[in-house]
Enzyme design. Structure first.
Site, PDB file in Angstrom:
ATOM      1  N   GLU A   1      30.889  42.457  38.101  1.00 65.59           N
ATOM      2  CA  GLU A   1      32.340  42.545  38.306  1.00 65.59           C
ATOM      3  C   GLU A   1      32.997  41.205  38.643  1.00 65.59           C
ATOM      4  O   GLU A   1      34.041  40.850  38.101  1.00 65.59           O
ATOM      5  CB  GLU A   1      32.653  43.526  39.451  1.00 65.59           C
ATOM      6  CG  GLU A   1      32.428  44.979  39.142  1.00 65.59           C
ATOM      7  CD  GLU A   1      33.585  45.647  38.415  1.00 65.59           C
ATOM      8  OE1 GLU A   1      34.547  44.951  38.019  1.00 65.59           O
ATOM      9  OE2 GLU A   1      33.519  46.872  38.236  1.00 65.59           O
TER      10      GLU A   1
ATOM     11  N   HIS B   1      34.413  42.411  35.162  1.00 68.20           N
ATOM     12  CA  HIS B   1      35.509  43.335  35.403  1.00 68.20           C
ATOM     13  C   HIS B   1      36.264  43.634  34.107  1.00 68.20           C
ATOM     14  O   HIS B   1      36.595  42.724  33.346  1.00 68.20           O
ATOM     15  CB  HIS B   1      36.460  42.709  36.423  1.00 68.20           C
ATOM     16  CG  HIS B   1      37.491  43.647  36.959  1.00 68.20           C
ATOM     17  ND1 HIS B   1      37.164  44.770  37.685  1.00 68.20           N
ATOM     18  CD2 HIS B   1      38.844  43.623  36.895  1.00 68.20           C
ATOM     19  CE1 HIS B   1      38.270  45.386  38.052  1.00 68.20           C
ATOM     20  NE2 HIS B   1      39.301  44.714  37.572  1.00 68.20           N
TER      21      HIS B   1
ATOM     22  N   SER C   1      40.326  49.734  37.851  1.00 69.64           N
ATOM     23  CA  SER C   1      40.793  48.704  38.781  1.00 69.64           C
ATOM     24  C   SER C   1      41.898  49.289  39.666  1.00 69.64           C
ATOM     25  O   SER C   1      41.660  50.273  40.365  1.00 69.64           O
ATOM     26  CB  SER C   1      41.232  47.462  38.008  1.00 69.64           C
ATOM     27  OG  SER C   1      41.350  46.364  38.869  1.00 69.64           O
TER      28      SER C   1
END
Length: 522
Positions: free
Chosen positions: A341, A434, A208
């Site tokens: 995600e 995610h 990330s």
């Protein structure tokens, strides 16, 4: 203040979740190791030895707030392994009570206990968290280090207003967090051998905001010579978002903004908060800000979650433009996303969704028909699922693929997609969302994730891929499918799933995520 408030919720808000000598021996089998600043003692975690809370820069407090990281002051005696302070941040899942402690520039080193006849590869892990949250201590790396036979270094860095604040005339505006990461990477160059690591074989990795940080270092002149490989998980140089795409009312933007924008935001914010900061008559704004209590500043930390480029040698160009122009360090790369995600962000749009309206608000009326033809509602189980697919592809998958293809012109790039829909972190209906891959690599918070038998096999294979890449620049080896570098015309790689979900297979990420459509629209 409206323009400031639009920055309150950054694009990566749900990321949950860089030469001494040994006292004795040729590897970190010893409990006590001599670093360039003093002795440190490790503790045992299974078959690994962990050295937590090693300072890599001076505490950035007082006059050092919003300055480049400074050298550590050497210490006497033996420094014990302790959990380091998390950098200042508001309460969040990783740091439930938040933190206001600026003395936080520490790293953790994890090494296998078993002896090695040669120096081990080093993996330096940069945590994610939207540039406003996260901590190195959440990533317990014993299984990565021992199964992969590597040294793992996890690092803290200044976050939010402490790491990415800017003000007119303030050197380094918008880059202090990245400078901290490079200071950690320089520490690794100086101290890797003390822990049995090879400073010539360092992989910088992150997820990330950590992955975006890795890409920034790939384009940073001041990172030259600090690493020889790079891993970007769910974060790349090309990451950006459209209007109303992650949150209703959010303007199109990216993690990278001109330094003048960061400085303008800082000036506007300081003026609006003059009374809260308790500035004295005649005191300069910067002196007042440096004297402000950290618990006051941390309340406003979400105003500053973007990296400023153009003001320092650290980030002279937008990483997106630099990568596209081929201005990056020529090192092998691994780069990938998770299949679903964007599902954690869907809740921000409410339970009752006007799917065509959302698409129109994102891309405009002229382009909406193209998107709706490519993602017809009747293909999905709900409007929420359709919207998650659209935003996953537009914001995450295709921006990562764009960086992959740009880098693949010059270096080997191993592209992947994590596709296990039942990660221990997954909430119902989220799928491979995610950050769901993280427990397959780390013991998050020291927690052994409850993996099924097939998931444990996948975890072992992923660790083998990741650490073989760290050692050699090529992830391939026995007991796992072959992984070829991506082509330059389409982002091809591996889909990583347990055998009861199809197993590890080759995938064309450009096709799967409709990236030709998004390239035409954007």
């Amino acid at each position: 203040m409206n323009r400031l408030r639009r920055r309150l919720v950054p694009a990566v808000a749900l990321a949950l979740v860089c030469v001494g000598v040994l006292v004795s021996g040729a590897s970190a089998a010893s409990d006590v190791v001599r670093t360039d600043a003093g002795l440190v003692r490790g503790t045992s975690v299974g078959e690994a030895r962990v050295f937590n809370g090693i300072p890599f820069a001076a505490p950035p407090v007082g006059e050092l707030r919003w300055k480049a990281p400074q050298p550590v002051r050497p210490w006497d005696g033996v420094r014990e392994s302790v959990d380091a302070n998390a950098c200042p941040q508001q309460a969040n899942p990783e740091v439930p009570n938040g933190s206001t402690t600026e003395d936080c520039l520490y790293l953790n080193v994890t090494v296998p206990k078993k002896p090695s006849t040669k120096p081990r590869a080093v993996v330096v892990w940069i945590p994610g968290g939207g540039f406003f949250m996260g901590t190195a201590g959440n990533y317990e790396a014993s299984k990565l280090a021992t199964r992969g036979d590597v040294v793992v270094v996890t690092v803290n860095y200044r976050l939010g207003i402490f790491g990415f604040f800017g003000y007119p005339g303030l050197p380094g505006s918008g880059t202090y967090g990245l400078q901290d990461q490079q200071a950690a990477l320089r520490w690794v160059q100086q101290n890797a051998r003390a822990f049995g690591g090879d400073p010539r074989n360092v992989t910088v990795a992150g997820e990330s905001a950590g992955g975006m940080s890795v890409c920034a270092h790939l384009t940073s002149p001041t990172a030259t010579g600090l690493f020889s490989k790079a891993i970007m998980q769910s974060g790349s140089c090309a990451f950006n978002w459209d209007d109303n795409s992650q949150y209703p009312g959010q303007a199109a933007d990216s993690p990278w903004v001109p330094v003048r924008t960061v400085q303008s935001t800082g000036k506007e914010w300081a003026a609006a908060n003059h009374d809260k900061l308790s500035c004295r008559p005649g005191q300069s704004t910067l002196d007042c800000l440096r004297a402000a209590k950290s618990d006051v500043l941390v309340q406003e930390t979400l105003q500053f979650t973007q990296v400023g480029y153009g003001g320092t040698a650290t980030v002279p160009l937008s990483p997106a433009k630099a990568m596209k122009a081929g201005l990056f360090h020529r090192v092998p790369m691994m780069s990938g996303n998770n299949h679903d995600e964007a599902t954690p962000w869907v809740a921000a749009f409410g339970e009752i969704m006007d799917y065509p309206g959302l698409v129109t608000n994102m891309v405009g009326k002229a382009q909406a028909a193209k998107v709706l033809r490519e993602y017809p509602l009747d293909r999905y189980e709900s409007a929420a699922a359709a919207w998650a697919a659209v935003t996953t592809d537009r914001i995450w998958s295709c921006t990562q693929a764009a960086t992959d293809l740009q880098a693949a012109r010059k270096v080997p790039v191993y592209a992947y997609e994590f596709a296990d829909k039942h990660s221990p972190l997954a909430q119902p209906g989220q799928g491979a969302a995610h950050a769901m891959e993280l427990p397959y690599l780390f013991r998050l918070g020291g927690w052994d994730a409850p993996l099924s038998e097939t998931q444990q096999v996948l975890s072992n294979q992923m660790i083998d891929y990741w650490t073989t890449f760290a050692r050699t620049g090529d992830p391939n080896g026995p007991d796992r499918p072959h992984w070829s570098p991506t082509r330059t015309r389409a982002a091809t790689g591996l889909s990583l799933a347990p055998t009861d979900q199809g197993g590890i297979q080759r995938v064309n990420l450009t096709t799967e995520h409709h990236c030709d459509l998004w390239a035409g629209i954007n």
